[in-house]
Write an enzyme that holds these catalytic residues in place. Sequence first.
Site, PDB file in Angstrom:
ATOM      1  N   LYS A 173       0.859  -1.187   0.000  1.00 52.31           N
ATOM      2  CA  LYS A 173       0.000   0.000   0.000  1.00 52.31           C
ATOM      3  C   LYS A 173       0.888   1.227   0.000  1.00 52.31           C
ATOM      4  O   LYS A 173       1.467   1.595   1.018  1.00 52.31           O
ATOM      5  CB  LYS A 173      -0.933   0.055   1.218  1.00 52.31           C
ATOM      6  CG  LYS A 173      -2.049   1.086   0.977  1.00 52.31           C
ATOM      7  CD  LYS A 173      -2.721   1.588   2.213  1.00 52.31           C
ATOM      8  CE  LYS A 173      -2.076   2.781   2.839  1.00 52.31           C
ATOM      9  NZ  LYS A 173      -1.981   3.992   1.974  1.00 52.31           N
ATOM     10  N   GLU A 248       9.901   1.206  10.521  1.00 52.97           N
ATOM     11  CA  GLU A 248      10.921   2.223  10.221  1.00 52.97           C
ATOM     12  C   GLU A 248      10.248   3.572  10.384  1.00 52.97           C
ATOM     13  O   GLU A 248       9.406   3.959   9.578  1.00 52.97           O
ATOM     14  CB  GLU A 248      11.415   2.047   8.777  1.00 52.97           C
ATOM     15  CG  GLU A 248      12.249   0.814   8.560  1.00 52.97           C
ATOM     16  CD  GLU A 248      13.534   0.826   9.352  1.00 52.97           C
ATOM     17  OE1 GLU A 248      14.115   1.903   9.549  1.00 52.97           O
ATOM     18  OE2 GLU A 248      13.947  -0.248   9.808  1.00 52.97           O
ATOM     19  N   CYS A 282      13.716  10.880   6.491  1.00 50.81           N
ATOM     20  CA  CYS A 282      13.674  10.431   7.890  1.00 50.81           C
ATOM     21  C   CYS A 282      14.972  10.762   8.619  1.00 50.81           C
ATOM     22  O   CYS A 282      14.965  11.036   9.813  1.00 50.81           O
ATOM     23  CB  CYS A 282      13.398   8.941   7.945  1.00 50.81           C
ATOM     24  SG  CYS A 282      14.534   7.965   6.953  1.00 50.81           S
ATOM     25  N   GLU A 380       9.716  15.811  15.031  1.00 49.84           N
ATOM     26  CA  GLU A 380      10.150  15.692  13.637  1.00 49.84           C
ATOM     27  C   GLU A 380       9.310  16.634  12.781  1.00 49.84           C
ATOM     28  O   GLU A 380       8.088  16.506  12.709  1.00 49.84           O
ATOM     29  CB  GLU A 380       9.960  14.253  13.150  1.00 49.84           C
ATOM     30  CG  GLU A 380      10.498  14.039  11.756  1.00 49.84           C
ATOM     31  CD  GLU A 380      10.162  12.665  11.190  1.00 49.84           C
ATOM     32  OE1 GLU A 380       9.052  12.181  11.445  1.00 49.84           O
ATOM     33  OE2 GLU A 380      11.016  12.102  10.496  1.00 49.84           O
TER      34      GLU A 380
HETATM   35  P1  NAD Z   1       2.284   8.180   7.860  1.00 49.67           P
HETATM   36  O1  NAD Z   1       2.573   7.346   9.055  1.00 49.67           O
HETATM   37  O2  NAD Z   1       1.230   9.206   7.985  1.00 49.67           O
HETATM   38  O3  NAD Z   1       1.843   7.258   6.624  1.00 49.67           O
HETATM   39  C1  NAD Z   1       2.670   6.246   6.129  1.00 49.67           C
HETATM   40  C2  NAD Z   1       1.820   5.198   5.434  1.00 49.67           C
HETATM   41  O4  NAD Z   1       0.975   4.592   6.396  1.00 49.67           O
HETATM   42  C3  NAD Z   1       0.905   5.751   4.344  1.00 49.67           C
HETATM   43  O5  NAD Z   1       0.840   4.822   3.290  1.00 49.67           O
HETATM   44  C4  NAD Z   1      -0.434   5.851   5.051  1.00 49.67           C
HETATM   45  O6  NAD Z   1      -1.538   5.778   4.186  1.00 49.67           O
HETATM   46  C5  NAD Z   1      -0.377   4.630   5.959  1.00 49.67           C
HETATM   47  N1  NAD Z   1      -1.223   4.691   7.153  1.00 49.67           N
HETATM   48  C6  NAD Z   1      -1.553   5.778   7.880  1.00 49.67           C
HETATM   49  N2  NAD Z   1      -2.341   5.414   8.915  1.00 49.67           N
HETATM   50  C7  NAD Z   1      -2.499   4.085   8.841  1.00 49.67           C
HETATM   51  C8  NAD Z   1      -3.213   3.112   9.624  1.00 49.67           C
HETATM   52  N3  NAD Z   1      -3.906   3.452  10.704  1.00 49.67           N
HETATM   53  N4  NAD Z   1      -3.140   1.815   9.262  1.00 49.67           N
HETATM   54  C9  NAD Z   1      -2.418   1.437   8.171  1.00 49.67           C
HETATM   55  N5  NAD Z   1      -1.745   2.311   7.386  1.00 49.67           N
HETATM   56  C10 NAD Z   1      -1.780   3.609   7.715  1.00 49.67           C
HETATM   57  O7  NAD Z   1       3.664   8.794   7.405  1.00 49.67           O
HETATM   58  P2  NAD Z   1       3.923   9.867   6.249  1.00 49.67           P
HETATM   59  O8  NAD Z   1       3.557  11.199   6.743  1.00 49.67           O
HETATM   60  O9  NAD Z   1       3.358   9.355   4.986  1.00 49.67           O
HETATM   61  O10 NAD Z   1       5.523   9.747   6.114  1.00 49.67           O
HETATM   62  C11 NAD Z   1       6.409  10.515   6.828  1.00 49.67           C
HETATM   63  C12 NAD Z   1       7.033   9.714   7.947  1.00 49.67           C
HETATM   64  O11 NAD Z   1       7.745   8.589   7.423  1.00 49.67           O
HETATM   65  C13 NAD Z   1       8.089  10.514   8.722  1.00 49.67           C
HETATM   66  O12 NAD Z   1       7.902  10.314  10.094  1.00 49.67           O
HETATM   67  C14 NAD Z   1       9.402   9.897   8.273  1.00 49.67           C
HETATM   68  O13 NAD Z   1      10.455  10.041   9.186  1.00 49.67           O
HETATM   69  C15 NAD Z   1       9.003   8.466   8.091  1.00 49.67           C
HETATM   70  N6  NAD Z   1       9.991   7.764   7.270  1.00 49.67           N
HETATM   71  C16 NAD Z   1      10.860   6.901   7.885  1.00 49.67           C
HETATM   72  C17 NAD Z   1      11.833   6.243   7.153  1.00 49.67           C
HETATM   73  C18 NAD Z   1      12.801   5.276   7.821  1.00 49.67           C
HETATM   74  O14 NAD Z   1      13.474   4.529   7.111  1.00 49.67           O
HETATM   75  N7  NAD Z   1      12.902   5.260   9.126  1.00 49.67           N
HETATM   76  C19 NAD Z   1      11.922   6.452   5.776  1.00 49.67           C
HETATM   77  C20 NAD Z   1      11.033   7.339   5.169  1.00 49.67           C
HETATM   78  C21 NAD Z   1      10.065   7.990   5.934  1.00 49.67           C
END
Ligand code: NAD
Length: 486
Positions: A173, A248, A282, A380
Site C-alpha cells: 500500500k 521504520e 527520515c 520531527e
Molecule cells: P504516515 O505514518 O502518515 O503514513 C505512512 C503510510 O501509512 C501511508 O501509506 C499511510 O496511508 C499509511 N497509514 C496511515 N495510517 C495508517 C493506519 N492506521 N493503518 C495502516 N496504514 C496507515 O507517514 P507519512 O507522513 O506518509 O511519512 C512521513 C514519515 O515517514 C516521517 O515520520 C518519516 O520520518 C518516516 N519515514 C521513515 C523512514 C525510515 O526509514 N525510518 C523512511 C522514510 C520515511
Amino acid sequence: MKQLYIDGAWTHGTGLRTWAVTNPATGQHLDDVSVASTEDVDRAVRAARRAFDDGPWPRLDPLARGRMLRQLAERIRSRLEDFAMVDTLNVGKPIRDTRGFDVPCAADLFESYAGLSDKIAGKCYGTLPDNVTMQFREPMGAIAAIVPWNFPLTNAAIKLAPILACGNTVVLKPSEVSPLSALMLAELAHDIGFPPGVINVVHGTGAETGTALVRHPGIDKITFTGRHQTGIQMLEAAKIGMKGVLLELGGKTASVVFPDAPLEQVVNGVITGIFYNLGQVCVAGSRLLVHESQHDDLLDRIVAKAKALRQGDPTDPNNHLGCLATPQHCSTVQRYVEQAQHDGARCVLTGQLPTGAQNCFHPPTIFDRVTSAMTIAREEIFGPVLSVMTFRDEEEAVRIANDCDFGLMGNLWTSDGTRALRVARRLRAGRITINGGGALRPNVPVFGYKLSGIGAELGFDEAVHEYTSSKAVLYSLATEKSPWPE
Ligand code: NAD
C-alpha cells in the site's frame, strides 16, 4: 484512470471510488486512482495468501527468483526518465534527485537483492553423534508493506526487493499521496511474468485501506515505514493473529560539529542533510550542534550557502529544491516555524520563494539559539527547517544529541578519529555517519533506536532475519532400540 493490481490483474475497486492525485507544485490534477475497499483488500490478501500457500513463487529455484528481480532492475533503468518524472510531478521533488537518486537506487535495490535470493542459508548444530539438527530459513508468508510518500518508488523497492528475494508474497500500500510509481512498478512486474498474487498493489487512505490490510488475519507480517504515531497503530494491528512487525519510523538527527572539523565539508554536509528533498527525509539533519568557538563562522557560511540554493519548478533540472508534497504538510511545517518564533528561537534565514509559487513551496529556514526544550528541537518537522544549538565540550554535545525521543541517525564532524568513534559509541541512534559518509546502500542495514523503529531494514543478514521464518529439524540417526519397554 489508474486501477488496483490484485492477483495479477488490473481492477477497479468494488466501490468504484477514486482518489484524485495532484501535482503539489502547480495544484494541477494528475490522475485518479481506484480506492481499495475492505473487500478489495481482502481479495488482495487472499491472492497473496494463495500465491504463497499454493503458488510457485516460494518454491521456485532461488536463482530463477533472482533472475526476475534482476529483470525488474533492468526495466526500471530502461524507464528511468518516466519514473523520475512521475515521482517529480507527484510529490514535487526535483527531477535532478529523482533521476540521480530515487530511480537508480530502486533499480540497484532489486539488482542487489536478486543476488541474495540463492544465498539464503540455514545452519547445522553440533548435538549428539547420532543426531543431525538443522535450521532452515523458509519464506515467511504474505507480507503487508506500507510506505510513505517522501521517496515513492525507492520506498516501495526498499520493501519489495528483500521481501521477494526471500520468497514471500506481498500486498503493497503506497501512500495515498504518491500512488503512481508503484503502479508503474506493478506494470513492469506483470510484463516480466511474476506469478499472479506475488505482488499486489492497493490504494487508499491509511485509515481505511491501510487499517483493513494490517488487521487482515491472512497477513503474516507487517512492514511499515512512516510516522511513529502510525507505527503504534501497527503494533496494535499486529496483535491480531500475532503478526511479525518491522517499523521504520521518524528521526531527529543531530549533526555534531567539533572544533577540529573540516569546515567546508561540514557546510556542504549540513546543507544537504537538511535541505535535500526539502527536509522530507527520515534522517534529515534537523539539529545542528556546533562548538561555541565556531558558531558564528559556521552559521555565516551555512546561511550564505543556503541562500545560493535554487528553488522552483521541480521539473527544471537546474533547481536544487522543489516543493513539499501536500498543502496540509506545508501548513504543518509553517506551524512549526511559528511555534519556533513564539518559543524565542532566532530566525537567521527564511529563503526567498520563487515568484508565483503555490502553497506547497516552503523556503529553507534556519533558526539559531534553539534549546532542547523547544518543540522544533524535539519533534520531527519533516521540512526544510534547521535548528542550531551550541555546546561547550564533548560531554555536553553527547547529552544534547541524546536528549531526543528519536534515535535514527547521528552525524559527527571531526578530524579526530578516536573522538569520532568514542562519541559514535555513546550516541543513542541506529546509524552514525562520520565526516559525511552515509549514502543508502542495499547491504547496509538501517536500525532505529527509541521511537525510530523496531527491527532492521535492508542489510542481507537482517533482511533474511526479517523476512524468513526459522525452523529446526532434528533427525535421529540412531539404530538402537528405545530403552523403554515395548
Ligand atoms: P504516515 O505514518 O502518515 O503514513 C505512512 C503510510 O501509512 C501511508 O501509506 C499511510 O496511508 C499509511 N497509514 C496511515 N495510517 C495508517 C493506519 N492506521 N493503518 C495502516 N496504514 C496507515 O507517514 P507519512 O507522513 O506518509 O511519512 C512521513 C514519515 O515517514 C516521517 O515520520 C518519516 O520520518 C518516516 N519515514 C521513515 C523512514 C525510515 O526509514 N525510518 C523512511 C522514510 C520515511
